[in-house]
Design an enzyme around this catalytic site. Structure first.
Site, mmCIF file in Angstrom:
data_model
loop_
_atom_site.group_PDB
_atom_site.id
_atom_site.type_symbol
_atom_site.label_atom_id
_atom_site.label_comp_id
_atom_site.label_asym_id
_atom_site.label_seq_id
_atom_site.Cartn_x
_atom_site.Cartn_y
_atom_site.Cartn_z
ATOM 1 N N TYR A 1 0.832 -1.199 0.000
ATOM 2 C CA TYR A 1 0.000 0.000 0.000
ATOM 3 C C TYR A 1 0.867 1.248 0.000
ATOM 4 C CZ TYR A 1 0.885 0.982 4.995
ATOM 5 O OH TYR A 1 1.480 1.293 6.201
ATOM 6 N N LYS B 1 6.319 -1.997 2.228
ATOM 7 C CA LYS B 1 5.119 -1.360 2.780
ATOM 8 C C LYS B 1 3.936 -2.313 2.592
ATOM 9 C CE LYS B 1 3.111 3.286 3.124
ATOM 10 N NZ LYS B 1 3.519 3.538 4.520
ATOM 11 N N GLU C 1 11.960 1.978 14.660
ATOM 12 C CA GLU C 1 11.062 3.036 14.209
ATOM 13 C C GLU C 1 9.860 3.067 15.135
ATOM 14 O OE1 GLU C 1 9.811 2.154 10.207
ATOM 15 O OE2 GLU C 1 9.331 0.073 10.674
ATOM 16 N N LEU D 1 10.824 1.028 7.578
ATOM 17 C CA LEU D 1 10.253 1.489 6.324
ATOM 18 C C LEU D 1 10.952 2.782 5.914
ATOM 19 C CD1 LEU D 1 7.926 1.042 4.228
ATOM 20 C CD2 LEU D 1 6.708 2.808 5.496
#
Length: 284
Positions: free
Chosen positions: A32, A146, A178, A202
């Protein structure tokens, strides 16, 4: 009823349906993207499209559209949704097939896209920062993709909500990775520190913007592994994402980060990123 895009057609979102055998539903087999839109203009759209193409390739999924076709679809959805600030979310799954872990043959990808109002940080959040808490990063080892398979992120975000925090800062084997929906930065002695863009985080588009703006504002950037202990000795701690832009963490695990207020490097970075957004709105 708001319009969405599904498999080549624009239609009211209430009328959009997919098969229960779609591999996105059965396996979370898809990727996505999410791009913020300010006054009808997408922020760094080309970088989003490049990441989409890379993620499709990483999971062996044919990108169903060219970059030009993606741009046209996105612009049409923006036009149908209005010129207000909005977030365009879209996903591509491997499509509908009999349930089998192996890739199906001759299956068309499912493409879905929608627009929602963009929820940006409030002036109070920007001026005062937000609360966060640490959380173990137990996700898979391909966080650079992702993927729509986001259960690990969902559980992390739920933990943050239960702790009355805006985010988590995730730790994997003693290293900072993250947040649940954001990238993480530290500042120490006037230098920005960022975990490396490897398979464990990411590569956010706003992360890349921070790298660019560090040069613009003349602040040194160190891209390296970050020990968990550094969270407690840093001068500043930030988040970045497409919806959060750049946002300071001022409380971590109920303890103040340094002075407990957004620091001077954050203020320079936030002003620089906002200047790019405002210039885009004015000039397109």
């Amino acid at each position: 009823m708001a319009d969405c895009f599904l498999n080549g057609k624009f239609l009211p979102i209430e009328e959009a349906h997919i098969s229960v055998l779609d591999r996105g539903f059965i396996f979370g087999d898809g990727i996505y993207e999410y791009v913020p839109v300010y006054a009808g203009k997408p922020f760094r759209l080309e970088e989003h499209l490049q990441r989409l193409a890379r993620c499709c390739a990483e999971i062996g999924l044919a990108n169903p559209y060219t970059a030009a076709q993606w741009r046209d679809i996105i612009q049409e959805l923006i036009a149908r949704s209005g010129s207000h600030n909005q977030g365009i979310y879209w996903q591509v799954t491997r499509g509908v097939a009999k349930r089998d872990h192996s890739f199906p043959k001759d299956t068309s990808p499912t493409v879905f896209m929608m627009s929602n109002p963009l929820v940006s940080p409030t002036p109070q959040q920007v001026s005062q920062g937000v609360r966060a808490c640490t959380f173990p990063d137990v996700r898979w080892h391909r966080c650079d993709i992702k993927s729509i398979s986001l259960l690990g992120n969902v559980l992390a975000k739920q933990h943050a909500s239960e702790q009355d925090c805006a985010e988590v800062v995730m730790i994997r084997h003693g290293k900072v990775s993250e947040a649940s929906t954001s990238n993480v930065f530290l500042v120490k002695n006037g230098r920005i520190i960022s975990p490396p863009k490897d398979n464990l985080i990411l590569p956010g588009i706003t992360l890349g913007a921070v790298y660019d703006h560090a040069k613009l504002i003349g602040v040194a950037l160190d891209i390296r592994e970050v020990d968990e202990s550094e969270l407690w000795t840093c001068d500043e701690l930030w988040l970045s994402s497409s919806s959060k832009e750049v946002l300071a963490i001022t409380t971590l695990d109920d303890k103040p980060v340094a002075t407990g207020k957004p620091g001077p490097v954050f203020q320079k970075m936030h002003a620089s990123v906002r200047a790019e957004i405002e210039a885009m709105q004015q000039h397109g």
